[in-house]
Write an enzyme that holds these catalytic residues in place. Sequence first.
Site, PDB file in Angstrom:
ATOM      1  N   ILE A  61       0.813  -1.226   0.000  1.00 30.49           N
ATOM      2  CA  ILE A  61       0.000   0.000   0.000  1.00 30.49           C
ATOM      3  C   ILE A  61       0.839   1.265   0.000  1.00 30.49           C
ATOM      4  CG2 ILE A  61      -1.942  -1.109   1.156  1.00 30.49           C
ATOM      5  CD1 ILE A  61      -1.065   0.598   3.672  1.00 30.49           C
ATOM      6  N   TYR A  62       2.140   1.164   0.181  1.00 29.75           N
ATOM      7  CA  TYR A  62       2.968   2.368   0.172  1.00 29.75           C
ATOM      8  C   TYR A  62       2.974   2.967  -1.226  1.00 29.75           C
ATOM      9  CZ  TYR A  62       4.922   0.819   4.695  1.00 29.75           C
ATOM     10  OH  TYR A  62       5.097   0.423   5.998  1.00 29.75           O
TER      11      TYR A  62
END
Length: 342
Positions: A61-62
Site C-alpha cells: 500500500i505504500y
Amino acid sequence: MEFRRLGASGFTVPALSFGAGTFGGQGEFFKAWGGSDVAEARRMVDICLEAGINMFDTADIYSGGNSEEVLGSAIKGRPRDRLILSTKATFRCGPGPNQVGSSRYHLLRAVDKALTRLGTDYIDLFQLHGYDAQTPHEEVLSTLDELVRAGKIRYTGVSNFSGWHLMKALATSDRYGYPRFVANQTFYSLVGRDYEWELMPLGKDQGVGAVIWSPLGWGRLTGKIRRGQPMPPVSRLPTTAKYGPPISDEYLYRVVDALDKVAAETGKSVPQIALNWLLQRPTVSTVIVGARNEEQLKQNLGAVGWNLTPDHMKLLNAASDVTPVYPYWHQRQFIERNPPPV
C-alpha cells in the site's frame, strides 16, 4: 553493522534496516513521508549497503505499490543473495470485495504482485500488515505455508497485531505444523512504549523478534520539536499526525529534554540517541530507519557503533515512563512472580 537473529529463527538481519516508505511519494499521505525517485533511491541503497545495511522494508500500500516498484528498480542488477527484502500485505489495495484482508485469494495475489514489482522471485520476510478478524487463522497460515513451500517467501511475520491475535496465530501454527511467525513489525519508541506491556513479553516467551517501525515517534523525535519553538517548516507530522497516536505536548517535551541532556553529554544527535535506546531493548531484532534524503540517512547511520550508558538509559526510561492501562498497571505490583520484560 551488527547482525541479530530474527526472533527464534536461524536468520539474521542488520540492527538497522531501511524503510522504503519514502520511495514513490504517491498521494498526500505518502508524499508527506518523502518522494524519492529511482535515481535517489538507488543512491540511498548504495549508502545503506556501504554501511552494512542490506535489509529493505516496504509494503503493497505504500504509494499504491509504487514504493515496491521504485525499490525493485533501485536494487536491479545487484546480487540478490546479498539483499534482504521485506514487504507486507493485508490492507485494501483496490475497490473489489476481495482486494483486502488475509484470505487465500488476496494473499496469493498480493505476493505475486509484490514479486513482480520488486523484480525478484522470492521475499525474505513477508508480513501481514494488519489483523483480519474475518478470515480463519487456519486459512491464513495454510496459505503462508503454501507460499513458503513454493519458495516465494522465506519467513513470515505480522504487524499491528494485539497480543492475543499473535498468540492465537502461533498456537494455530503449532497445532498444524505451519511456519511460525518470527517477526512482529511494531510501533515502538521513547514516546510510544505500549509495545512493552504485552507484545514484548510475548516476543521473549515465543521467540518473535521486533522489527521496529516509526522509531522516532511519528516524527516527533527528530530534534526539530522543542518546548517553546514553532513546528519545523519541513515535517511530515502536520499532514500525518491524525493517523498516529496522540501524545501530550508536555510529555513530549519531557522526553526531548532528557534527550537533549544525553545529547550534550555524548555529542550525539537526538535521533541517534532515540534509535540507540531502542537497540538496547529486549526482543528488538532490527530498527527500520527512513529518510527523505541522503543527509537524513547518514545521520541515522550514526545510531550504531556505540551504546548509551546505564545512567543514560535510566534517565530516558524515567522521562518516557507512563502509567499503563489495566491490567498492566496492576501487574507492576506483582513483580515478585510476574517480572516485567525489561
